[in-house]
Design a protein around this motif. Sequence first.
Motif, PDB file in Angstrom:
ATOM      1  N   GLU A  41       0.842  -1.219   0.025  1.00 31.78           N
ATOM      2  CA  GLU A  41      -0.043  -0.101  -0.070  1.00 31.78           C
ATOM      3  C   GLU A  41       0.817   1.259   0.000  1.00 31.78           C
ATOM      4  O   GLU A  41       1.908   1.273   0.657  1.00 31.78           O
ATOM      5  CB  GLU A  41      -0.903   0.175   1.292  1.00 31.78           C
ATOM      6  CG  GLU A  41      -0.350   0.102   2.402  1.00 31.78           C
ATOM      7  CD  GLU A  41      -1.093   0.151   3.838  1.00 31.78           C
ATOM      8  OE1 GLU A  41      -2.299   0.305   3.489  1.00 31.78           O
ATOM      9  OE2 GLU A  41      -0.792   0.345   4.952  1.00 31.78           O
ATOM     10  N   MET A  61      -5.345   7.160  -7.940  1.00 25.34           N
ATOM     11  CA  MET A  61      -5.721   6.084  -7.352  1.00 25.34           C
ATOM     12  C   MET A  61      -6.898   5.191  -8.229  1.00 25.34           C
ATOM     13  O   MET A  61      -7.157   4.072  -7.966  1.00 25.34           O
ATOM     14  CB  MET A  61      -6.773   6.530  -6.069  1.00 25.34           C
ATOM     15  CG  MET A  61      -5.798   7.174  -4.956  1.00 25.34           C
ATOM     16  SD  MET A  61      -6.589   8.132  -3.875  1.00 25.34           S
ATOM     17  CE  MET A  61      -7.552   6.676  -3.209  1.00 25.34           C
ATOM     18  N   ALA A  62      -7.509   5.867  -9.291  1.00 19.99           N
ATOM     19  CA  ALA A  62      -8.330   4.985 -10.047  1.00 19.99           C
ATOM     20  C   ALA A  62      -7.673   4.021 -10.979  1.00 19.99           C
ATOM     21  O   ALA A  62      -8.356   3.016 -11.370  1.00 19.99           O
ATOM     22  CB  ALA A  62      -8.927   6.163 -11.157  1.00 19.99           C
ATOM     23  N   ASN A  64      -4.683   2.615  -9.657  1.00 16.91           N
ATOM     24  CA  ASN A  64      -3.961   1.944  -8.704  1.00 16.91           C
ATOM     25  C   ASN A  64      -4.608   1.777  -7.303  1.00 16.91           C
ATOM     26  O   ASN A  64      -4.496   2.725  -6.737  1.00 16.91           O
ATOM     27  CB  ASN A  64      -2.419   2.532  -8.646  1.00 16.91           C
ATOM     28  CG  ASN A  64      -1.593   1.672  -7.853  1.00 16.91           C
ATOM     29  OD1 ASN A  64      -1.959   0.663  -7.295  1.00 16.91           O
ATOM     30  ND2 ASN A  64      -0.264   1.995  -7.877  1.00 16.91           N
ATOM     31  N   PRO A  65      -5.108   0.737  -7.069  1.00 16.63           N
ATOM     32  CA  PRO A  65      -5.765   0.626  -6.032  1.00 16.63           C
ATOM     33  C   PRO A  65      -5.041   0.486  -4.502  1.00 16.63           C
ATOM     34  O   PRO A  65      -5.624   0.454  -3.347  1.00 16.63           O
ATOM     35  CB  PRO A  65      -6.595  -0.662  -5.969  1.00 16.63           C
ATOM     36  CG  PRO A  65      -6.010  -1.737  -7.105  1.00 16.63           C
ATOM     37  CD  PRO A  65      -5.288  -0.611  -7.998  1.00 16.63           C
ATOM     38  N   ARG A  68      -3.020   5.325  -1.227  1.00 15.45           N
ATOM     39  CA  ARG A  68      -3.940   5.705  -0.051  1.00 15.45           C
ATOM     40  C   ARG A  68      -3.653   7.327  -0.047  1.00 15.45           C
ATOM     41  O   ARG A  68      -2.439   7.542  -0.314  1.00 15.45           O
ATOM     42  CB  ARG A  68      -3.843   5.062   1.138  1.00 15.45           C
ATOM     43  CG  ARG A  68      -3.819   3.675   1.029  1.00 15.45           C
ATOM     44  CD  ARG A  68      -4.946   2.875   1.160  1.00 15.45           C
ATOM     45  NE  ARG A  68      -4.694   1.578   1.504  1.00 15.45           N
ATOM     46  CZ  ARG A  68      -4.781   0.500   0.448  1.00 15.45           C
ATOM     47  NH1 ARG A  68      -5.315   0.914  -0.679  1.00 15.45           N
ATOM     48  NH2 ARG A  68      -4.829  -0.566   0.623  1.00 15.45           N
ATOM     49  N   GLY A 307      -8.990   5.700  -0.201  1.00 15.58           N
ATOM     50  CA  GLY A 307      -8.539   4.569  -0.374  1.00 15.58           C
ATOM     51  C   GLY A 307      -8.418   3.574   0.600  1.00 15.58           C
ATOM     52  O   GLY A 307      -8.144   2.519   0.384  1.00 15.58           O
ATOM     53  N   LYS A 309     -10.285   1.388   3.667  1.00 19.77           N
ATOM     54  CA  LYS A 309     -11.564   0.601   3.657  1.00 19.77           C
ATOM     55  C   LYS A 309     -12.709   1.396   4.545  1.00 19.77           C
ATOM     56  O   LYS A 309     -13.773   1.359   4.131  1.00 19.77           O
ATOM     57  CB  LYS A 309     -11.365  -0.703   4.463  1.00 19.77           C
ATOM     58  CG  LYS A 309     -10.654  -1.723   3.734  1.00 19.77           C
ATOM     59  CD  LYS A 309     -10.550  -3.044   4.358  1.00 19.77           C
ATOM     60  CE  LYS A 309      -9.840  -4.224   3.744  1.00 19.77           C
ATOM     61  NZ  LYS A 309      -9.862  -5.568   4.089  1.00 19.77           N
TER      62      LYS A 309
END
Length: 325
Positions: A41, A61-62, A64-65, A68, A307, A309
């Motif tokens: 992460e 971020m769209a 690459n998950p 954060r 990003g 949870k």
Amino acid sequence: MRQEKNPFISIVLPVYNESAGIGETLTVLANYVRARPERYELIFVNDGSTDDSADQIRAAMAKNPAIRLVDFSRNFGHQLAITAGIRYASGDAVVVMDADLQDPPRVIPEMLARWREGYDVVYGKRRKRSGETWFKKLTAEMFYRLLKAVTSINIPVDTGDFRLMDRRVVNVLKQMNEQDPYVRGMVTWVGYKQIAVEYDRQEREAGETHYPLRKMLHLAMDGITSFSTVPLTLASWLSGFFLIIAVALFGLSLALGHLTSLTWVMIITLLVGAGITFTIGMLGTYIARMFAESRHRPLYIVADTYGFKTQTTQQTSYPYHALQN
């Protein structure tokens, strides 16, 4: 966890007005993560940037998950940005590095190898400092050696905040709620097994340094006053030294008769005044730190997170319990 083929690694990157180079940083880190067997992460901490650094990170971020973003409500400073990133990190190990690529990601695998060998902290030690002026190199070298000489802990010389820390070290750091943290000193103070990995620090990919002389001096003062009481003792000795010189000069002036008494009185006054002022200044620095700690203000304010949870908004403390995987 250390012996797993794909442990979970958090990389923490403080960001302040890195618009010119953050795109390259995102690309380089994405390629690095894609090529590695570990799970990652990438936690970017936006320290109140006034440019579009945060917008570029959110756009990435769209694709690459693993990315954060922790968004501060304003600029709280580099060390507090690192502190926040460490507290939000949930990896088995946490890597701290700058967002300008002066700390090259290619060093991380070597850090991970040392971590797998059983070391709890693997810190980057600079062999070369490319792209920096002779003045910055000289003052940095002097500072590290002065800090090592006056502090009660053995802070490694020629090291910055680029390091890997095991989860148990991170858990201890999370309990340290210092208002003016000096992270590299705190990591040394924690102890455990620590080792250096040497590397050549690169030039910035783009943009300008955000650590001018003023901030470097502030960081130096934080480091010294956090881990040493020598300046307090030194202030007392200097006051006595100035007093002895003043008395000696006054006696010499009377014996030689070369200068008037008024001139010597002025010299004595200046010397004693300098000693007293220095002493008060050092005492004031320590009292200021005590005052800051006594206010119990939050270290930083998080305006938004992206990003994770569980997202958070307008947090004045870190919601670590809500971010566990």
